[in-house]
Design an enzyme around this catalytic site. Structure first.
Site, PDB file in Angstrom:
ATOM      1  N   GLU A 164      -3.293  -9.760   4.329  1.00 30.24           N
ATOM      2  CA  GLU A 164      -4.317  -9.326   5.162  1.00 30.24           C
ATOM      3  C   GLU A 164      -5.495 -10.457   4.836  1.00 30.24           C
ATOM      4  O   GLU A 164      -6.156 -10.744   5.892  1.00 30.24           O
ATOM      5  CB  GLU A 164      -5.023  -8.045   4.472  1.00 30.24           C
ATOM      6  N   GLU A 210       0.822  -1.307  -0.023  1.00 28.38           N
ATOM      7  CA  GLU A 210      -0.026  -0.116   0.045  1.00 28.38           C
ATOM      8  C   GLU A 210       0.989   1.059   0.070  1.00 28.38           C
ATOM      9  O   GLU A 210       0.743   2.343  -0.639  1.00 28.38           O
ATOM     10  CB  GLU A 210      -0.915  -0.038   1.235  1.00 28.38           C
TER      11      GLU A 210
HETATM   12  C1  1HE Z   1       6.990  -8.414  12.007  1.00 29.01           C
HETATM   13  C2  1HE Z   1       6.380  -8.252  10.888  1.00 29.01           C
HETATM   14  C3  1HE Z   1       5.022  -7.646  10.952  1.00 29.01           C
HETATM   15  C4  1HE Z   1       8.144  -9.566  10.574  1.00 29.01           C
HETATM   16  N1  1HE Z   1       4.642  -7.090  12.210  1.00 29.01           N
HETATM   17  N2  1HE Z   1       6.566  -8.068  13.260  1.00 29.01           N
HETATM   18  N3  1HE Z   1       2.169  -8.592   7.103  1.00 29.01           N
HETATM   19  C5  1HE Z   1       2.329  -9.698   7.120  1.00 29.01           C
HETATM   20  O1  1HE Z   1       1.371 -10.498   7.524  1.00 29.01           O
HETATM   21  C6  1HE Z   1       3.778 -10.176   6.775  1.00 29.01           C
HETATM   22  C7  1HE Z   1       4.509 -10.797   7.778  1.00 29.01           C
HETATM   23  N4  1HE Z   1       5.852 -10.944   7.820  1.00 29.01           N
HETATM   24  C8  1HE Z   1       6.408 -12.386   7.256  1.00 29.01           C
HETATM   25  O2  1HE Z   1       5.767 -12.880   6.483  1.00 29.01           O
HETATM   26  C9  1HE Z   1       7.959 -12.367   7.072  1.00 29.01           C
HETATM   27  O3  1HE Z   1       8.337 -11.845   8.376  1.00 29.01           O
HETATM   28  C10 1HE Z   1       8.655 -11.584   5.930  1.00 29.01           C
HETATM   29  C11 1HE Z   1       8.365 -12.554   4.619  1.00 29.01           C
HETATM   30  C12 1HE Z   1       8.481 -10.101   5.821  1.00 29.01           C
HETATM   31  C13 1HE Z   1      10.213 -11.734   6.251  1.00 29.01           C
HETATM   32  O4  1HE Z   1      10.641 -12.937   6.749  1.00 29.01           O
HETATM   33  P1  1HE Z   1      12.068 -13.108   7.510  1.00 29.01           P
HETATM   34  O5  1HE Z   1      12.372 -14.592   7.369  1.00 29.01           O
HETATM   35  O6  1HE Z   1      13.065 -12.426   6.977  1.00 29.01           O
HETATM   36  O7  1HE Z   1      11.763 -12.275   8.897  1.00 29.01           O
HETATM   37  P2  1HE Z   1      10.973 -13.139  10.344  1.00 29.01           P
HETATM   38  O8  1HE Z   1      12.069 -13.963  10.889  1.00 29.01           O
HETATM   39  O9  1HE Z   1       9.782 -13.547   9.973  1.00 29.01           O
HETATM   40  O10 1HE Z   1      10.809 -11.839  11.054  1.00 29.01           O
HETATM   41  C14 1HE Z   1      11.929 -11.163  11.598  1.00 29.01           C
HETATM   42  C15 1HE Z   1      11.287 -10.382  12.811  1.00 29.01           C
HETATM   43  O11 1HE Z   1      10.357  -9.241  12.185  1.00 29.01           O
HETATM   44  C16 1HE Z   1      10.519 -11.179  13.843  1.00 29.01           C
HETATM   45  O12 1HE Z   1      10.289 -10.732  14.897  1.00 29.01           O
HETATM   46  P3  1HE Z   1      11.587 -11.313  16.215  1.00 29.01           P
HETATM   47  O13 1HE Z   1      11.122 -10.425  17.322  1.00 29.01           O
HETATM   48  O14 1HE Z   1      10.910 -12.861  16.229  1.00 29.01           O
HETATM   49  O15 1HE Z   1      12.831 -11.173  15.896  1.00 29.01           O
HETATM   50  C17 1HE Z   1       9.018 -11.118  13.231  1.00 29.01           C
HETATM   51  O16 1HE Z   1       7.864 -11.329  14.189  1.00 29.01           O
HETATM   52  C18 1HE Z   1       9.191  -9.556  12.942  1.00 29.01           C
HETATM   53  N5  1HE Z   1       7.984  -9.065  11.723  1.00 29.01           N
HETATM   54  N6  1HE Z   1       6.786  -9.054   9.925  1.00 29.01           N
HETATM   55  C19 1HE Z   1       5.232  -7.647  13.172  1.00 29.01           C
HETATM   56  N7  1HE Z   1       4.296  -7.612   9.707  1.00 29.01           N
HETATM   57  C20 1HE Z   1      -3.181  -0.549   7.151  1.00 29.01           C
HETATM   58  S1  1HE Z   1      -3.558  -2.195   7.132  1.00 29.01           S
HETATM   59  C21 1HE Z   1      -2.367  -2.968   6.464  1.00 29.01           C
HETATM   60  C22 1HE Z   1      -2.458  -4.549   6.689  1.00 29.01           C
HETATM   61  C23 1HE Z   1      -1.147  -5.518   6.733  1.00 29.01           C
HETATM   62  O17 1HE Z   1      -0.335  -5.081   6.153  1.00 29.01           O
HETATM   63  S2  1HE Z   1      -1.313  -7.017   6.920  1.00 29.01           S
HETATM   64  C24 1HE Z   1       0.008  -7.711   6.586  1.00 29.01           C
HETATM   65  C25 1HE Z   1       0.854  -7.779   7.617  1.00 29.01           C
END
Ligand code: 1HE
Length: 265
Positions: free
Chosen positions: A138, A118
């Site tokens: 989402e 977005e």
């Molecule tokens: C996060 C987030 C997040 C990572 N919010 N903390 N977005 C999603 O559903 C995407 C979610 N994220 C992923 O699918 C993956 O993290 C990635 C593909 C982006 C990256 O993968 P990777 O293997 O490089 O990293 P990771 O091990 O998954 O994440 C590293 C850290 O970032 C980890 O935290 P840690 O404390 O365990 O080290 C994750 O929890 C954190 N992290 N993504 C919070 N999104 C206005 S409305 C909009 C609505 C949306 O955007 S919904 C989509 C949300």
């Protein structure tokens, strides 16, 4: 006993000014540049407060990904009113980018997902590195877009494709997504920022009124009815043409001092 000083939390967004170009960076690589409230507000402030000398901006992300979208750890049990306010805060922030003072080139790599997509859609030019991938998880998270995605993305990729992405969780890679309208360029990994800066410099070299017409008038004409579009276009073209800068540029061409239009690699 004196309390130990609190460690300063790193800022989620940093801005560097390089001549006429502002380089704005999402700076939460440890959280994959997830968009916390603080990050969204910092983005808004960065684009609202660009110095007057800045004529174009580049937006990119630190680390391995452009942005993982909404910071899911902040999606607490907000009530309806808070949720509406939250989405409207994103709308306001991203409008500060799309309808701000300067054109913005985004450089995309790794995850460009959910709110990250977005955000990219609110920029004017998108340069994708080959590593970029796009998704709207989402649908899988049980929520809906809230950062203007349902307004902007159908204009870029079509409502049908957006629906497919959200219904099925499909992930598009940079190269297959390019002909579908996700980005204007695909470049080799590691070369996105240089390309983004190069484009931003070109944009900064345009006449100010042309850039104004492009980012303020064109999207409104595209959104509106034809009669209003013709009127705004006539007014805008007259205003642009009336500028000394435009007159000098046209003279330069007629006196063979300006470049010709030619395709480049
Ligand atoms: C996060 C987030 C997040 C990572 N919010 N903390 N977005 C999603 O559903 C995407 C979610 N994220 C992923 O699918 C993956 O993290 C990635 C593909 C982006 C990256 O993968 P990777 O293997 O490089 O990293 P990771 O091990 O998954 O994440 C590293 C850290 O970032 C980890 O935290 P840690 O404390 O365990 O080290 C994750 O929890 C954190 N992290 N993504 C919070 N999104 C206005 S409305 C909009 C609505 C949306 O955007 S919904 C989509 C949300």
């Amino acid at each position: 006993m004196t309390a130990a000083p609190l460690a300063k939390a790193p800022k989620p967004v940093s801005t560097r000014i390089d001549g006429e170009i502002a380089v704005v960076r999402l700076d939460r690589p440890q959280k994959r540049n997830a968009l916390s409230d603080e990050a969204v507000l910092a983005l808004e402030a960065a684009f609202r407060n660009l110095p007057q000398t800045v004529k174009a901006a580049v937006l990119h992300g630190a680390g391995e990904h452009f942005s993982a979208g909404l910071d899911l750890s902040e999606l607490a049990d907000a009530g309806l009113n808070e949720a509406i306010d939250h989405s409207r805060m994103w709308h306001r922030a991203f409008e500060a980018i799309e309808f701000g003072r300067v054109p913005v080139v985004s450089v995309l790599h790794g995850a460009v997902v959910g709110g990250g997509l977005e955000l990219a859609a609110a920029t004017h030019i998108r340069v994708a590195e080959k590593s970029a991938f796009y998704a709207l998880p989402e649908g899988q998270r049980g929520i809906f877009v809230g950062g203007g995605g349902s307004v902007r993305l159908p204009r870029l990729i079509g409502a049908s494709r957006m629906m497919e992405m959200m219904l099925t969780g499909r992930v598009y890679r940079a190269e297959e997504a390019y002909p579908l309208g996700f980005s204007h360029y695909v470049v080799t990994d590691g070369e996105g920022l240089a390309k983004g800066l190069d484009l931003a410099r070109k944009i900064a070299g345009n006449a100010g009124r042309t850039n104004f017409a492009l980012i303020q008038a064109l999207p409104r004409i595209a959104d509106g009815d034809r009669a209003s579009g013709y009127l705004i276009e006539a007014l805008m073209s007259a205003i642009a043409q009336d500028d000394e800068e435009a007159k000098a540029r046209m003279r330069a061409f007629l006196e063979k001092r300006a470049g010709k239009v030619a395709p480049k690699d």
